[in-house]
Design a protein around this motif. Structure first.
Motif, PDB file in Angstrom:
ATOM      1  N   GLY A 151       0.818  -0.996   0.117  1.00  0.00           N
ATOM      2  CA  GLY A 151       0.113  -0.056  -0.080  1.00  0.00           C
ATOM      3  C   GLY A 151       0.699   1.141   0.101  1.00  0.00           C
ATOM      4  O   GLY A 151       1.940   1.305   0.320  1.00  0.00           O
ATOM      5  N   PRO A 152       0.323   2.410  -0.282  1.00  0.00           N
ATOM      6  CA  PRO A 152       0.976   3.613  -0.404  1.00  0.00           C
ATOM      7  C   PRO A 152       1.257   4.355   0.850  1.00  0.00           C
ATOM      8  O   PRO A 152       1.915   5.212   1.022  1.00  0.00           O
ATOM      9  N   THR A 153       0.766   3.620   2.101  1.00  0.00           N
ATOM     10  CA  THR A 153       1.108   4.141   3.626  1.00  0.00           C
ATOM     11  C   THR A 153       1.118   2.735   4.153  1.00  0.00           C
ATOM     12  O   THR A 153       0.425   1.874   3.896  1.00  0.00           O
ATOM     13  N   VAL A 154       1.541   2.663   5.365  1.00  0.00           N
ATOM     14  CA  VAL A 154       1.574   1.358   6.283  1.00  0.00           C
ATOM     15  C   VAL A 154       0.253   1.261   6.754  1.00  0.00           C
ATOM     16  O   VAL A 154      -0.329   0.352   6.753  1.00  0.00           O
ATOM     17  N   ASP A 155      -0.406   2.419   7.032  1.00  0.00           N
ATOM     18  CA  ASP A 155      -1.906   2.535   7.456  1.00  0.00           C
ATOM     19  C   ASP A 155      -2.534   1.763   6.398  1.00  0.00           C
ATOM     20  O   ASP A 155      -3.540   0.771   6.742  1.00  0.00           O
ATOM     21  N   LYS A 156      -2.502   2.216   5.095  1.00  0.00           N
ATOM     22  CA  LYS A 156      -3.322   1.782   3.952  1.00  0.00           C
ATOM     23  C   LYS A 156      -2.848  -0.054   3.852  1.00  0.00           C
ATOM     24  O   LYS A 156      -4.003  -0.794   3.712  1.00  0.00           O
ATOM     25  N   ALA A 157      -1.600  -0.154   3.869  1.00  0.00           N
ATOM     26  CA  ALA A 157      -1.227  -1.728   3.794  1.00  0.00           C
ATOM     27  C   ALA A 157      -1.947  -2.589   4.830  1.00  0.00           C
ATOM     28  O   ALA A 157      -2.588  -3.606   4.521  1.00  0.00           O
ATOM     29  N   LYS A 158      -2.126  -1.877   6.188  1.00  0.00           N
ATOM     30  CA  LYS A 158      -2.613  -2.724   7.055  1.00  0.00           C
ATOM     31  C   LYS A 158      -3.959  -2.865   7.078  1.00  0.00           C
ATOM     32  O   LYS A 158      -4.814  -4.084   7.184  1.00  0.00           O
ATOM     33  N   ILE A 159      -4.788  -1.653   6.685  1.00  0.00           N
ATOM     34  CA  ILE A 159      -6.078  -1.829   6.169  1.00  0.00           C
ATOM     35  C   ILE A 159      -6.594  -2.875   5.128  1.00  0.00           C
ATOM     36  O   ILE A 159      -7.317  -3.407   5.432  1.00  0.00           O
ATOM     37  N   TYR A 160      -5.640  -2.784   4.084  1.00  0.00           N
ATOM     38  CA  TYR A 160      -6.179  -3.640   2.900  1.00  0.00           C
ATOM     39  C   TYR A 160      -5.493  -5.247   3.466  1.00  0.00           C
ATOM     40  O   TYR A 160      -6.660  -6.038   3.006  1.00  0.00           O
ATOM     41  N   ASN A 161      -4.673  -5.434   4.241  1.00  0.00           N
ATOM     42  CA  ASN A 161      -4.505  -6.829   4.689  1.00  0.00           C
ATOM     43  C   ASN A 161      -5.529  -7.216   5.419  1.00  0.00           C
ATOM     44  O   ASN A 161      -5.987  -8.353   5.284  1.00  0.00           O
ATOM     45  N   GLU A 162      -5.957  -6.582   6.322  1.00  0.00           N
ATOM     46  CA  GLU A 162      -6.912  -6.834   7.346  1.00  0.00           C
ATOM     47  C   GLU A 162      -8.369  -7.242   6.516  1.00  0.00           C
ATOM     48  O   GLU A 162      -8.982  -8.062   7.000  1.00  0.00           O
ATOM     49  N   SER A 163      -8.675  -6.103   5.685  1.00  0.00           N
ATOM     50  CA  SER A 163     -10.150  -6.072   4.986  1.00  0.00           C
ATOM     51  C   SER A 163      -9.828  -7.643   4.010  1.00  0.00           C
ATOM     52  O   SER A 163     -10.901  -8.355   3.993  1.00  0.00           O
ATOM     53  N   ILE A 164      -8.727  -7.716   3.404  1.00  0.00           N
ATOM     54  CA  ILE A 164      -8.728  -9.026   2.665  1.00  0.00           C
ATOM     55  C   ILE A 164      -8.883 -10.102   3.231  1.00  0.00           C
ATOM     56  O   ILE A 164      -9.736 -10.999   2.940  1.00  0.00           O
ATOM     57  N   ASP A 165      -8.215 -10.441   4.399  1.00  0.00           N
ATOM     58  CA  ASP A 165      -8.443 -11.355   5.592  1.00  0.00           C
ATOM     59  C   ASP A 165      -9.849 -11.705   5.708  1.00  0.00           C
ATOM     60  O   ASP A 165     -10.189 -12.753   5.770  1.00  0.00           O
ATOM     61  N   TYR A 166     -10.525 -10.714   6.403  1.00  0.00           N
ATOM     62  CA  TYR A 166     -11.887 -10.674   6.624  1.00  0.00           C
ATOM     63  C   TYR A 166     -12.757 -11.220   5.392  1.00  0.00           C
ATOM     64  O   TYR A 166     -13.458 -12.067   5.495  1.00  0.00           O
ATOM     65  N   LEU A 167     -12.340 -10.618   4.276  1.00  0.00           N
ATOM     66  CA  LEU A 167     -13.369 -11.120   2.926  1.00  0.00           C
ATOM     67  C   LEU A 167     -12.920 -12.639   2.791  1.00  0.00           C
ATOM     68  O   LEU A 167     -13.755 -13.365   2.314  1.00  0.00           O
ATOM     69  N   LEU A 168     -11.521 -13.147   2.853  1.00  0.00           N
ATOM     70  CA  LEU A 168     -11.162 -14.406   2.651  1.00  0.00           C
ATOM     71  C   LEU A 168     -12.113 -15.396   3.566  1.00  0.00           C
ATOM     72  O   LEU A 168     -12.552 -16.599   3.247  1.00  0.00           O
ATOM     73  N   GLY A 169     -12.095 -14.772   4.879  1.00  0.00           N
ATOM     74  CA  GLY A 169     -12.575 -15.448   5.949  1.00  0.00           C
ATOM     75  C   GLY A 169     -14.358 -15.907   5.655  1.00  0.00           C
ATOM     76  O   GLY A 169     -14.626 -17.019   6.072  1.00  0.00           O
ATOM     77  N   LEU A 170     -14.763 -14.739   5.202  1.00  0.00           N
ATOM     78  CA  LEU A 170     -16.203 -14.883   4.962  1.00  0.00           C
ATOM     79  C   LEU A 170     -16.294 -15.858   3.631  1.00  0.00           C
ATOM     80  O   LEU A 170     -17.408 -16.713   3.976  1.00  0.00           O
ATOM     81  N   ALA A 171     -15.537 -15.800   2.623  1.00  0.00           N
ATOM     82  CA  ALA A 171     -15.799 -16.648   1.643  1.00  0.00           C
ATOM     83  C   ALA A 171     -15.550 -18.118   2.004  1.00  0.00           C
ATOM     84  O   ALA A 171     -16.412 -18.711   1.497  1.00  0.00           O
ATOM     85  N   ILE A 172     -14.728 -18.323   2.975  1.00  0.00           N
ATOM     86  CA  ILE A 172     -14.460 -19.694   3.508  1.00  0.00           C
ATOM     87  C   ILE A 172     -16.095 -20.278   4.241  1.00  0.00           C
ATOM     88  O   ILE A 172     -16.249 -21.359   3.908  1.00  0.00           O
ATOM     89  N   LYS A 173     -16.368 -19.317   5.147  1.00  0.00           N
ATOM     90  CA  LYS A 173     -17.545 -19.377   5.695  1.00  0.00           C
ATOM     91  C   LYS A 173     -18.694 -19.856   5.176  1.00  0.00           C
ATOM     92  O   LYS A 173     -19.529 -20.769   5.089  1.00  0.00           O
ATOM     93  N   MET A 174     -18.748 -19.195   4.023  1.00  0.00           N
ATOM     94  CA  MET A 174     -19.978 -19.193   3.053  1.00  0.00           C
ATOM     95  C   MET A 174     -19.751 -20.331   2.253  1.00  0.00           C
ATOM     96  O   MET A 174     -20.908 -21.073   2.088  1.00  0.00           O
ATOM     97  N   ASP A 175     -18.684 -20.876   1.912  1.00  0.00           N
ATOM     98  CA  ASP A 175     -18.328 -22.248   1.422  1.00  0.00           C
ATOM     99  C   ASP A 175     -18.975 -23.621   2.239  1.00  0.00           C
ATOM    100  O   ASP A 175     -19.554 -24.159   1.795  1.00  0.00           O
ATOM    101  N   GLN A 176     -18.483 -23.194   3.594  1.00  0.00           N
ATOM    102  CA  GLN A 176     -18.801 -24.226   4.558  1.00  0.00           C
ATOM    103  C   GLN A 176     -20.333 -24.029   4.788  1.00  0.00           C
ATOM    104  O   GLN A 176     -20.990 -25.442   5.134  1.00  0.00           O
ATOM    105  N   LEU A 177     -21.040 -23.084   4.599  1.00  0.00           N
ATOM    106  CA  LEU A 177     -22.717 -23.019   4.793  1.00  0.00           C
ATOM    107  C   LEU A 177     -23.161 -23.273   3.579  1.00  0.00           C
ATOM    108  O   LEU A 177     -24.399 -23.002   3.497  1.00  0.00           O
ATOM    109  N   ASN A 178     -22.632 -23.586   2.441  1.00  0.00           N
ATOM    110  CA  ASN A 178     -23.083 -23.742   0.817  1.00  0.00           C
ATOM    111  C   ASN A 178     -23.964 -22.441   0.635  1.00  0.00           C
ATOM    112  O   ASN A 178     -25.009 -22.394  -0.049  1.00  0.00           O
ATOM    113  N   ILE A 179     -23.473 -21.343   0.760  1.00  0.00           N
ATOM    114  CA  ILE A 179     -23.792 -20.090   0.261  1.00  0.00           C
ATOM    115  C   ILE A 179     -23.286 -19.635  -0.997  1.00  0.00           C
ATOM    116  O   ILE A 179     -22.103 -19.794  -0.740  1.00  0.00           O
ATOM    117  N   PRO A 180     -23.874 -19.434  -1.944  1.00  0.00           N
ATOM    118  CA  PRO A 180     -23.302 -19.072  -3.147  1.00  0.00           C
ATOM    119  C   PRO A 180     -22.667 -17.922  -3.180  1.00  0.00           C
ATOM    120  O   PRO A 180     -23.009 -16.940  -2.362  1.00  0.00           O
TER     121      PRO A 180
END
Lengths: 227, 227, 227, 227
Positions: A197-226
């Protein structure tokens, strides 16, 4: 001039240590896994984590400090601790060089590893509020600021295959730079996630947001949610 | 000479207490479960946790300190707290004696228990970046340092059946020493994990990395991802 | 004499507050859920949590202090905060009275709620190392100490149905005392877990061990591993 | 008069910061997600979080302070930090205005997002002890206090569809106010949860209890347990 000792918690050497500790407790950097680099705006030096150090115990004196050399892609150490530099450092330097990154975060997040086993070439997600924390790659022509994705936009994170040595990922990473010019992150199969990211804060925010979205996608897969 | 009071956070008695606290909060040592031993390089004494003490409340004065006796496999207490010694201590001493371990970590990690119910004789995993934090068993002939596994290598952790008393696991553990000379860990069915290493840092890193890999394998099973 | 202010972290009023905080962070006592009581061995007073207070913010001055009255099952307040007493207090007092409990812990653990939806009248588990932290109900005739369960023994936790008011659970609880004289815990369907013990440390260890075993049983169910 | 600096941990500016930090560590407010507002009973000012600030790093000086203007639904800033105000602020102000809320909490809880993908117009749950921490909407005519739900009562949380801009949710929110006059919360599909209450403590307790119940419902779905 660079320094590795500072009372300022926002000094790059202190930020790498406090974030490494935070990421350890998020279980993103267990068993010395993961790495980070920050480019200091005042000295233009790049601070890089060493390899083999427990992330919750990282100290400023453990970090490498690099400065840009005369040749293209050349960086010279100005401070060298009695430790090996992270094997990711060529990847980090490529992000600083080619993506104007001021910070790069690499974790072994289990969400990241699992997503690379559920998806092949790319992870795509849209229609999630958290996507609005991610950059579109476009820049506002009047303010010069990055424009973030909108709720209905697609976030695409390319996936590359792992190699036995981290520095061997450089070719694949540079290919990502070319093929996905708007990407701020790459998933490495059976390995983890790199985010810049263009700043350390942005890189941290992107990293946190991506991990959150990956985690959601995995839980959706487990719950058979398309998706 | 041994001591149980020190201001040095790296003193074995302090390390056992701080790591016990950390492992409690990782949910590896709930309800007084788990145990640990560290061999002090300067005094050659071995510090061992007592049984029945809540791990987050462990104090240096609660620990046993043992020293090597004149007979083979004999260890004599030089400091004895008013508590029973961990029932694992014969297993710990065997690791110190036969594997040159300087530290042994035993947890009741749920990942460890579940893996022993999914796998029979061995847990094997390969092609995971985190494997590179684990030792191959081989030693570099020039530096004398342990060589770690590579990304494509196989990590094998043997599984043994539990016994009513922990000290009765000694025979199975010694069999593992013979049959898996490169192993640095053993899973005990319906019980937990034992990990040893040439330093306390290495033992902790191996323990963390194994638990991470076990956790990934369980999630892969839940997501129907083949190993 | 009772007191509610003490510098001793082992004073009952301080223990209730520190454990309530710990249990909040374990997600066992969210939204003011859960409750606790401790009987002070020196004053014979019983300290009980109030209702409606956030568990991570509990203060000694918020607690009720009760003393045994002249009538059977009668307890009189000697210290009354400006709050309602926990609606569980009749259940707690029954455990102190009939089970010689010195501490009772009640949580809304999600593992406990889920197990009551997977099992009908009892939760049974055996062949798990953590069972060895649980009491058998038998007492060693020479030492007078409680004997714990062995690895192969069965741990049985009775399940009772919930009632609109917690104090209405008293009849079912007393039935459990009669039908399961060795039980140190009861699950309440769609509600949570009550655990009692001869010391506050034992009650905490039993509570932690039960929650660990309930969690394992749920994960085994998810992974299709038979008990 | 308003102030943004106070040594009182119960001052609205301090409460927003300490709760934002707590909610970050609950993983409800990652990547700057989530927001909060508190109405100060003494000054009648409303404190509102800015957008784009990492929740664990929020400082009192980062907050907006608003005061009620002369026109209906009009609020004027009396303290303005050099940051954008949360895009949720029109929703927060509507809760303060129409629901007499003294605090509003908005999170990106993964449980909330997942429930909106499992349920269509409403999430309903009953026969769970934790429901008793939730308000029924009815008021005791003698004490004037809110009456909570009973164990067998139904808790209904309406679900609305997300919009590209948070302030565009205002119309749907006001529709919820009309159609669900007893609701103290609304789920926003693929986005998160908004909860309001007559005090900041109540809003926090409702938010915690709802997230707990959503989490239980998701685990019940995974374990094939009918509601």
């Amino acid at each position: 001039m660079y320094s590795i000792q500072s009372h300022d918690p926002r000094h790059p050497a202190n930020l790498i240590c406090s974030l490494s500790n935070q990421f350890f407790h998020k279980e993103w950097c267990l068993g010395t896994g993961g790495a980070m680099s920050i480019e200091d705006e005042t000295s233009n030096c790049i601070y890089v984590t060493p390899s083999g150090v427990q992330k919750e115990l990282m100290k400023p004196k453990d970090l490498y400090v690099l400065t840009k050399g005369k040749e293209k892609n050349q960086y010279d150490p100005v401070y060298t601790p009695p430790l090996k530099i992270s094997d990711c450092s060529p990847l980090f330097l490529a992000c600083h060089e080619h993506k104007q990154a001021k910070a790069v975060i690499h974790t072994h997040s289990q969400n990241a590893v699992l997503i690379t086993l559920l998806y092949d070439k790319e992870f795509n997600i849209s229609n999630m509020e958290q996507i609005k924390a991610m950059p579109s790659g476009a820049v506002d022509s009047t303010t010069g600021k990055q424009i973030n994705l909108s709720f209905h936009d697609n976030l695409c994170i390319p996936i590359i295959d792992n190699k036995p040595h981290e520095h061997d990922l450089l070719e694949s990473l540079e290919k990502v730079f070319n093929e996905y010019p708007n990407a701020c992150a790459v998933l490495v199969r059976r390995h983890g996630l790199f985010v810049w990211g263009p700043t350390v804060d942005k890189a941290k925010i992107y990293n946190e947001s991506i991990d959150y979205l990956l985690g959601l996608a995995i839980k959706m897969d487990q719950l058979n949610i398309p998706m």
